[in-house]
Design a protein around this motif. Sequence first.
Motif, short mmCIF file in Angstrom:
data_model
loop_
_atom_site.label_atom_id
_atom_site.label_comp_id
_atom_site.label_asym_id
_atom_site.label_seq_id
_atom_site.Cartn_x
_atom_site.Cartn_y
_atom_site.Cartn_z
N GLU A 88 9.23 -11.26 84.60
CA GLU A 88 7.86 -11.00 85.06
C GLU A 88 7.58 -11.06 86.75
O GLU A 88 6.48 -10.44 87.23
CB GLU A 88 7.22 -12.39 84.61
CG GLU A 88 5.69 -12.43 84.86
CD GLU A 88 4.94 -13.72 84.23
OE1 GLU A 88 3.84 -13.95 84.61
OE2 GLU A 88 5.47 -14.36 83.49
N GLU A 89 8.80 -11.59 87.34
CA GLU A 89 8.47 -11.37 88.92
C GLU A 89 8.67 -9.88 89.50
O GLU A 89 8.35 -9.69 90.30
CB GLU A 89 9.59 -12.27 89.39
CG GLU A 89 11.12 -11.68 89.04
CD GLU A 89 12.14 -12.93 88.97
OE1 GLU A 89 13.43 -12.36 89.38
OE2 GLU A 89 11.82 -13.92 88.82
N MET A 90 9.03 -8.96 88.68
CA MET A 90 8.99 -7.44 88.87
C MET A 90 7.77 -6.80 88.55
O MET A 90 7.77 -5.63 89.08
CB MET A 90 10.32 -6.93 88.14
CG MET A 90 11.56 -7.44 88.51
SD MET A 90 12.16 -7.23 89.97
CE MET A 90 12.32 -5.50 90.16
N TRP A 91 6.78 -7.38 87.90
CA TRP A 91 5.71 -6.53 87.49
C TRP A 91 4.77 -6.21 88.75
O TRP A 91 4.48 -5.07 88.44
CB TRP A 91 4.87 -7.61 86.54
CG TRP A 91 5.41 -7.81 85.30
CD1 TRP A 91 6.64 -7.37 84.94
CD2 TRP A 91 5.03 -8.64 84.08
NE1 TRP A 91 7.06 -7.84 83.45
CE2 TRP A 91 5.96 -8.53 83.20
CE3 TRP A 91 3.80 -9.33 83.84
CZ2 TRP A 91 5.74 -9.18 82.03
CZ3 TRP A 91 3.81 -9.94 82.89
CH2 TRP A 91 4.29 -9.72 81.85
N ASP A 92 4.64 -6.99 89.73
CA ASP A 92 3.64 -6.62 90.75
C ASP A 92 4.46 -5.59 91.69
O ASP A 92 3.76 -4.57 92.19
CB ASP A 92 3.53 -7.79 92.01
CG ASP A 92 2.50 -8.60 91.19
OD1 ASP A 92 1.61 -8.11 90.35
OD2 ASP A 92 2.26 -9.68 91.59
N ALA A 93 5.75 -5.62 91.75
CA ALA A 93 6.42 -4.66 92.51
C ALA A 93 6.60 -3.30 91.85
O ALA A 93 6.26 -2.19 92.26
CB ALA A 93 8.10 -5.20 92.75
N LYS A 94 6.56 -3.48 90.18
CA LYS A 94 6.56 -2.08 89.41
C LYS A 94 5.16 -1.56 89.60
O LYS A 94 5.09 -0.15 89.74
CB LYS A 94 6.77 -2.54 87.93
CG LYS A 94 8.18 -2.77 87.71
CD LYS A 94 8.67 -3.01 86.45
CE LYS A 94 7.72 -4.08 85.54
NZ LYS A 94 8.12 -4.13 84.31
N ARG A 95 4.08 -2.24 89.62
CA ARG A 95 2.90 -1.64 89.80
C ARG A 95 2.55 -1.01 91.21
O ARG A 95 2.05 -0.17 91.43
CB ARG A 95 1.85 -2.97 89.78
CG ARG A 95 1.29 -3.30 88.50
CD ARG A 95 0.15 -4.21 88.30
NE ARG A 95 0.05 -5.09 87.02
CZ ARG A 95 0.71 -6.00 86.70
NH1 ARG A 95 1.34 -6.50 87.57
NH2 ARG A 95 0.56 -6.47 85.47
N LYS A 96 3.43 -1.69 92.30
CA LYS A 96 3.51 -0.85 93.56
C LYS A 96 3.96 0.31 93.59
O LYS A 96 3.51 1.35 94.23
CB LYS A 96 3.98 -2.10 94.74
CG LYS A 96 3.83 -1.64 95.92
CD LYS A 96 4.48 -2.79 96.86
CE LYS A 96 4.21 -2.65 98.18
NZ LYS A 96 4.99 -3.41 99.20
N LEU A 97 4.99 0.47 92.58
CA LEU A 97 5.62 1.99 92.73
C LEU A 97 4.97 2.79 91.97
O LEU A 97 4.61 3.79 92.21
CB LEU A 97 6.85 1.75 92.18
CG LEU A 97 7.95 2.86 91.99
CD1 LEU A 97 8.25 3.48 93.29
CD2 LEU A 97 9.10 2.72 91.23
N LEU A 98 3.97 2.40 90.89
CA LEU A 98 3.21 3.15 90.22
C LEU A 98 2.02 3.59 91.32
O LEU A 98 1.63 4.75 91.20
CB LEU A 98 2.38 2.60 88.93
CG LEU A 98 3.37 2.04 88.09
CD1 LEU A 98 2.92 1.33 86.80
CD2 LEU A 98 3.82 3.56 87.08
N VAL A 99 1.51 2.92 91.91
CA VAL A 99 0.64 3.01 92.73
C VAL A 99 1.17 4.24 93.74
O VAL A 99 0.21 5.12 94.31
CB VAL A 99 -0.11 1.72 93.65
CG1 VAL A 99 -0.86 2.29 94.84
CG2 VAL A 99 -0.76 1.07 92.73
#
Length: 189
Positions: free
Chosen positions: A104-115
């Motif tokens: 779960e701690e990776m979810w924001d970073a993954k969204r950042k990569l998608l952005v």
Amino acid sequence: MADPVRYCPIHSQICLSMQEWGVFWQALGVIAAVVFGTVGLFKIYHELRRLNEQRDKEIQDKETAARLKRTEFFLSLHRRLFDDKDLYSVLKLTDGDDPKLRDEEMWDAKRKLLVFFEELALLIRSSQIDKDVALYMFGYYSLCVRHGENFMFGIDAQREYWALFYEFSDEALQFSNNHKNGPPSTMAL
């Protein structure tokens, strides 16, 4: 008929009538006008050539500066993937679709990569970066992300929410299929 009166300049043997002197000065004026006009046209021609060369050089300098700026911008985008700790923390796990991507701690970073990929799609749409270069440099990562089950875990990956990402990765897949042996030789920043 009487001979017309002749006029002679001081210390000269040339004697002409008033009418002949008028023709002489008129001819001399025409010759002077032609000479000065030719010299003037020659100077105008060379000045226009110099101005055109100067304008062409300014245009070339502006184009070179714009290319350099685009190159710097593109390279800063590329560096951003590796210098931004969030993006890099995700990027290094995408190749093998590492199970750590489910945390779960990776979810924001993954969204950042998608952005990040969506930003690339927008830059391509607005002709700010070359499409083929962007697809070659970043397309592989977008495909790893798109097909990574662990990456997509915890993200609502519907096309309606990430349409630009899907557009970019669709084009990356097409680019990859069209250029199996690497980028085209005409590719340049």
